[in-house]
Motif scaffolding. Structure first.
Motif, PDB file in Angstrom:
ATOM      1  N   ASN A  40       5.239   7.265  -1.260  1.00  0.00           N
ATOM      2  CA  ASN A  40       5.014   5.925  -0.727  1.00  0.00           C
ATOM      3  C   ASN A  40       4.644   4.992  -1.872  1.00  0.00           C
ATOM      4  O   ASN A  40       3.702   5.243  -2.618  1.00  0.00           O
ATOM      5  CB  ASN A  40       3.890   5.952   0.315  1.00  0.00           C
ATOM      6  CG  ASN A  40       3.749   4.621   1.024  1.00  0.00           C
ATOM      7  OD1 ASN A  40       4.607   3.743   0.900  1.00  0.00           O
ATOM      8  ND2 ASN A  40       2.666   4.459   1.761  1.00  0.00           N
ATOM      9  N   GLY A  41       5.384   3.899  -2.021  1.00  0.00           N
ATOM     10  CA  GLY A  41       5.198   3.042  -3.192  1.00  0.00           C
ATOM     11  C   GLY A  41       3.841   2.390  -3.273  1.00  0.00           C
ATOM     12  O   GLY A  41       3.365   2.079  -4.360  1.00  0.00           O
ATOM     13  N   SER A  42       3.196   2.149  -2.133  1.00  0.00           N
ATOM     14  CA  SER A  42       1.898   1.466  -2.138  1.00  0.00           C
ATOM     15  C   SER A  42       0.718   2.421  -2.290  1.00  0.00           C
ATOM     16  O   SER A  42      -0.420   1.981  -2.287  1.00  0.00           O
ATOM     17  CB  SER A  42       1.731   0.671  -0.838  1.00  0.00           C
ATOM     18  OG  SER A  42       1.764   1.524   0.275  1.00  0.00           O
ATOM     19  N   SER A  43       0.967   3.711  -2.433  1.00  0.00           N
ATOM     20  CA  SER A  43      -0.112   4.693  -2.509  1.00  0.00           C
ATOM     21  C   SER A  43      -0.157   5.311  -3.897  1.00  0.00           C
ATOM     22  O   SER A  43       0.865   5.760  -4.413  1.00  0.00           O
ATOM     23  CB  SER A  43       0.082   5.791  -1.456  1.00  0.00           C
ATOM     24  OG  SER A  43       0.038   5.231  -0.166  1.00  0.00           O
ATOM     25  N   GLY A  44      -1.344   5.325  -4.481  1.00  0.00           N
ATOM     26  CA  GLY A  44      -1.539   6.008  -5.739  1.00  0.00           C
ATOM     27  C   GLY A  44      -2.157   7.364  -5.527  1.00  0.00           C
ATOM     28  O   GLY A  44      -2.297   7.852  -4.400  1.00  0.00           O
ATOM     29  N   ALA A  45      -2.547   8.009  -6.639  1.00  0.00           N
ATOM     30  CA  ALA A  45      -3.081   9.371  -6.570  1.00  0.00           C
ATOM     31  C   ALA A  45      -4.376   9.420  -5.765  1.00  0.00           C
ATOM     32  O   ALA A  45      -4.588  10.342  -4.976  1.00  0.00           O
ATOM     33  CB  ALA A  45      -3.305   9.893  -7.982  1.00  0.00           C
ATOM     34  N   PHE A  46      -5.244   8.427  -5.946  1.00  0.00           N
ATOM     35  CA  PHE A  46      -6.523   8.438  -5.240  1.00  0.00           C
ATOM     36  C   PHE A  46      -6.323   8.345  -3.725  1.00  0.00           C
ATOM     37  O   PHE A  46      -6.914   9.109  -2.954  1.00  0.00           O
ATOM     38  CB  PHE A  46      -7.386   7.278  -5.732  1.00  0.00           C
ATOM     39  CG  PHE A  46      -8.640   7.074  -4.931  1.00  0.00           C
ATOM     40  CD1 PHE A  46      -9.714   7.943  -5.068  1.00  0.00           C
ATOM     41  CD2 PHE A  46      -8.747   6.026  -4.029  1.00  0.00           C
ATOM     42  CE1 PHE A  46     -10.869   7.755  -4.319  1.00  0.00           C
ATOM     43  CE2 PHE A  46      -9.891   5.829  -3.293  1.00  0.00           C
ATOM     44  CZ  PHE A  46     -10.957   6.699  -3.441  1.00  0.00           C
ATOM     45  N   SER A 406      -9.837  -1.579   3.025  1.00  0.00           N
ATOM     46  CA  SER A 406     -10.190  -0.213   3.432  1.00  0.00           C
ATOM     47  C   SER A 406     -10.889   0.482   2.264  1.00  0.00           C
ATOM     48  O   SER A 406     -10.617   0.152   1.108  1.00  0.00           O
ATOM     49  CB  SER A 406      -8.935   0.550   3.834  1.00  0.00           C
ATOM     50  OG  SER A 406      -9.204   1.924   3.982  1.00  0.00           O
ATOM     51  N   PRO A 407     -11.782   1.446   2.547  1.00  0.00           N
ATOM     52  CA  PRO A 407     -12.432   2.171   1.442  1.00  0.00           C
ATOM     53  C   PRO A 407     -11.500   2.992   0.586  1.00  0.00           C
ATOM     54  O   PRO A 407     -11.891   3.424  -0.508  1.00  0.00           O
ATOM     55  CB  PRO A 407     -13.438   3.074   2.180  1.00  0.00           C
ATOM     56  CG  PRO A 407     -13.669   2.422   3.481  1.00  0.00           C
ATOM     57  CD  PRO A 407     -12.366   1.779   3.843  1.00  0.00           C
ATOM     58  N   ILE A 408     -10.283   3.254   1.018  1.00  0.00           N
ATOM     59  CA  ILE A 408      -9.346   4.043   0.196  1.00  0.00           C
ATOM     60  C   ILE A 408      -8.162   3.222  -0.278  1.00  0.00           C
ATOM     61  O   ILE A 408      -7.334   3.714  -1.036  1.00  0.00           O
ATOM     62  CB  ILE A 408      -8.817   5.265   0.965  1.00  0.00           C
ATOM     63  CG1 ILE A 408      -8.009   4.847   2.183  1.00  0.00           C
ATOM     64  CG2 ILE A 408      -9.963   6.173   1.372  1.00  0.00           C
ATOM     65  CD1 ILE A 408      -7.346   6.005   2.892  1.00  0.00           C
ATOM     66  N   ASP A 409      -8.046   1.966   0.150  1.00  0.00           N
ATOM     67  CA  ASP A 409      -6.936   1.118  -0.265  1.00  0.00           C
ATOM     68  C   ASP A 409      -7.425   0.226  -1.392  1.00  0.00           C
ATOM     69  O   ASP A 409      -7.723  -0.955  -1.194  1.00  0.00           O
ATOM     70  CB  ASP A 409      -6.429   0.289   0.915  1.00  0.00           C
ATOM     71  CG  ASP A 409      -5.111  -0.386   0.614  1.00  0.00           C
ATOM     72  OD1 ASP A 409      -4.495  -0.045  -0.411  1.00  0.00           O
ATOM     73  OD2 ASP A 409      -4.707  -1.282   1.394  1.00  0.00           O
TER      74      ASP A 409
END
Length: 413
Positions: A40-46, A406-409
């Motif tokens: 998913n392009g908007s998601s990194g490793a974290f 969001s706490p993860i975004d």
């Protein structure tokens, strides 16, 4: 939970299945499972780590509950000293005893994944409340490093504790529950000061000129966190009691089916409700954002319908130019009929041009720059957010506050 009745595990199974169904429904409504894609392009490793660690904990806990439900109902009850008790694990057949350890290990791994989630939330909210404009990067802060170290400890000591005590099933269960509940209890207790300080933090946001939408989001998350902390206490306190009683030489609470059933059922509700609230906080749905993409398509189709209706309207025999009224005057009846028909003629230089007299969207008024004391309020288009066109933040807050979702975004990393 070896002393509990089969109905206890049945309650755990029902609630965990409901949690999984809610998870599937929420993720589908959120973005049609796009956030679960590895590429998913908007998601990194974290974000991937946080997403998969949380989502993995739910099916693991459900597997544990369903597995022991089947075993418990297969083994049933036996008479013991004038009472009817569930069959002890030592009297189970070999196949059931071999299945007990993998199921317990699955529960342990799922619990450790949940501790990773809770630790990240704790570190993130501490960073958000305490970080100023100088410390802008979450991934370079001590809070992020603390989360990495604590996550490594959680995924190590929980399964290791279960593996080292697997020789005695009762001790294995008691030490697992005690170790996991103490870890979750410490994280929950550390979270309570954040709830106490958050109202003052929200007041500072208002004084700094943060836009209303961001304050509304943070307020909603604060209320959800307060409810979730209550249910996390409901989850961990019963396991602290059962675990501490189980490691003692003479158990008192674990020998009572009433108290073991009551405490474990209460813990089931606390675990699943707090996990559901975590899902809502990590992946917050925006109904307005979900409906907004459908609105332009509807407006375009409506405009096309008006154009087709205008094209189907018979043209007037003459091509007299449409006389636009002067300021303060109204259209003549003949010109009004031509406008309502969808076709008009306007004069552009020496050439008469045919145009569709479709309704025009009103233009938002412009707001000039204004001086308010020592600050300058920037002008712009009315109706825009205060962050982009209003009074600029003074720099005392972390820039991430203004873009919080969001706490993860976080920055898409």
């Amino acid at each position: 939970m070896s002393h509990t009745s089969p109905a206890t595990y049945l309650v755990w199974s029902i609630i965990s299945c409901i949690l999984l169904a809610f998870l599937v429904f929420h993720m589908w409504s959120f973005d049609r499972f796009k956030c679960l894609r590895w590429n998913n392009g908007s998601s990194g490793a974290f974000k991937r780590v946080m997403t998969y660690s949380y989502l993995l904990s739910v099916p693991l806990i459900m597997t544990y509950a369903l597995g022991f439900t089947v075993i418990k109902y297969q083994q049933g009850f036996i008479p013991f000293e004038g009472q009817i008790i569930p069959m002890p694990q030592a009297m189970w057949p070999e196949s059931a005893r071999r299945a007990a350890f993998p199921l317990m290990l699955a529960f342990t791994v799922g619990w450790s994944m949940e501790m990773i989630t809770h630790l990240e939330e704790l570190c993130f909210w501490l960073f958000l409340v305490n970080a100023g404009s100088v410390q802008q990067d979450w991934f370079r802060s001590w809070y992020f490093r603390t989360w990495i170290l604590g996550s490594i400890v959680a995924v190590t000591y929980m399964p290791l504790l279960t593996i080292l005590t697997r020789g005695d099933p009762l001790k294995c269960e008691a030490y697992t529950f005690l170790g996991g509940s103490l870890g979750s209890m410490s994280l929950t207790l550390w979270f309570t000061p954040i709830l106490w300080a958050f109202p003052a933090f929200l007041s500072s946001l208002k004084s700094e000129g943060v836009d209303t939408a961001t304050i509304v989001r943070l307020t909603k998350f604060h209320e959800l966190n307060m409810i979730r902390i209550v249910f996390r206490f409901v989850f961990v306190v019963p396991f602290v009691i059962l675990g501490a009683d189980g490691v003692r030489v003479h158990s008192h609470i674990n020998e009572s089916m009433l108290w073991t059933d009551f405490l474990t059922m209460i813990a089931a509700f606390g675990c699943c409700i707090s996990s559901a609230l975590t899902l809502v906080i990590f992946f917050p749905r925006s109904v307005e954002g979900e409906i907004a993409p459908k609105t332009p398509r509807a407006s375009v189709s409506d405009s096309a319908l008006l154009v087709r209706r205008a094209a189907a309207t018979p043209r007037l025999a003459d091509k007299r130019p449409l006389q636009l009224p002067a300021r303060g005057q109204h259209l003549r009846p003949a010109d009004r009929a031509r406008v309502q028909g969808g076709v008009g003629w306007v004069r552009s230089g020496k050439v008469d041009t045919e145009v569709d007299a479709l309704p025009r969207m009103p233009i938002a008024p412009m707001r000039p720059n204004r001086r308010r004391g020592a600050d300058v309020e920037m002008g712009g288009i009315e109706g825009r957010s205060q962050t982009s066109l209003g009074r600029q933040p003074s720099g005392k807050l972390n820039p991430m506050v203004h873009n919080f979702t969001s706490p993860i975004d976080l920055y898409g990393n």
